[in-house]
Design an enzyme around this catalytic site. Structure first.
Site, mmCIF file in Angstrom:
data_model
loop_
_atom_site.group_PDB
_atom_site.id
_atom_site.type_symbol
_atom_site.label_atom_id
_atom_site.label_comp_id
_atom_site.label_asym_id
_atom_site.label_seq_id
_atom_site.Cartn_x
_atom_site.Cartn_y
_atom_site.Cartn_z
ATOM 1 N N ASP A 113 0.847 -1.139 -0.041
ATOM 2 C CA ASP A 113 0.136 -0.035 0.003
ATOM 3 C C ASP A 113 0.683 1.138 -0.101
ATOM 4 O O ASP A 113 1.975 1.215 0.415
ATOM 5 C CB ASP A 113 -1.057 0.196 1.325
ATOM 6 C CG ASP A 113 -1.875 -1.118 1.420
ATOM 7 O OD1 ASP A 113 -2.189 -1.617 0.365
ATOM 8 O OD2 ASP A 113 -2.299 -1.207 2.486
HETATM 9 N N1 URA Z 1 -1.210 -5.671 4.108
HETATM 10 C C1 URA Z 1 -1.666 -4.533 4.209
HETATM 11 O O1 URA Z 1 -2.695 -4.125 4.636
HETATM 12 N N2 URA Z 1 -1.064 -3.569 3.156
HETATM 13 C C2 URA Z 1 0.355 -3.841 2.507
HETATM 14 O O2 URA Z 1 0.811 -2.946 2.060
HETATM 15 C C3 URA Z 1 0.723 -5.314 2.681
HETATM 16 C C4 URA Z 1 0.046 -6.210 3.316
#
Ligand code: URA
Length: 247
Positions: A113
């Site tokens: 993310d």
């Molecule tokens: N899980 C999440 O919530 N975000 C990420 O970036 C990776 C795994």
């Protein structure tokens, strides 16, 4: 730079050949080819799909050196950058690449993310992406979490048993949650659903306020790879990424 595997016996498409050599993006390569600027064995070639094996490719007056088959990089992703090629989501992790690297067909093997930091693998090798991300491989990925709120008393057991998230058809795969006190925990996942860590922590009663991936397979993000930096992945690193023996 890890130059894995030679080009397959099918050869490499002409547009990919130019892009892998770092001379143009795929799109730019197709334009150059259409504009009759590329020759194969001395003849103008206007077919971007033409497969190149051992032929000599020239762009204008210059001979194009045969590109390494594949390149793999690891990046310490900072927060604030999107794992995307879409400029509308700018700023992007690809903005950290410059020169010839920016023109390679690098793809992300396992996105993070925008607000997650940590270990990111960039590669031109579709097989590596498949091996790192395909759910049947169940490759472990470790996340360091900072969260607000109180997690359920049986949070560790719930992660182990699997949690049904929103409208997902199946519960999550068994995952190892380790509570470290004062709103800190690690979670090892063997799958990669969208925002999975954030959603699991929410389902357990908390809210993620900081998320960092520090391990994929048996490969740990090196301490000396600073936020925003990237470096070629060597064959030893590649093997560690794909192994899951001790997690
Ligand atoms: N899980 C999440 O919530 N975000 C990420 O970036 C990776 C795994």
């Amino acid at each position: 730079m890890s130059a894995s595997k030679s080009t397959s016996s099918r050869g490499l498409r002409l547009d990919a050949y130019l892009s892998r050599a770092g001379l143009a993006s795929r799109r730019e390569a197709r334009i150059l080819i259409r504009k009759s600027q590329v020759c194969v064995d001395g003849e103008v070639c206007r077919d971007a799909a033409r497969r190149i094996h051992s032929e000599t490719v020239t762009l204008g007056e210059e001979t194009v050196e045969s590109p390494a088959a594949h390149v793999d990089f690891l990046m310490h992703k900072p927060i604030g950058l999107a794992c995307s090629h879409d400029q509308r989501e700018s700023p992007l992790v690809f903005d950290l690449l410059d020169g010839a690297l920016a023109r390679r067909d690098l793809e992300i093997a396992g996105r993070l993310d925008r607000e997650t930091s940590g270990l990111l693998i960039l590669t031109t090798d579709g097989d590596l992406i498949h091996q790192l991300t395909h759910p049947t491989r169940k490759l472990p990925k470790r996340y360091r979490i900072q969260y607000k709120g109180e997690l359920a008393v049986d949070a560790v057991e719930q992660c182990q048993a699997g949690i049904l998230l929103g409208n997902d058809p199946r519960p999550t795969r068994p995952a190892e949650l380790e509570l470290q006190g004062a709103g800190k925990a690690t979670l090892v996942l063997r799958e990669g659903r969208t925002h999975q860590v954030r959603r699991m922590i929410r389902a357990l009663g908390g809210e993620v306020v900081g998320l960092h991936r520090d391990r994929v397979g048996n490969f740990i993000l090196p301490d000396d790879l600073l936020s925003g930096d990237l470096r070629p992945l060597d064959p030893g690193g590649r093997a560690l990424l794909l192994s899951d023996k001790s997690l």
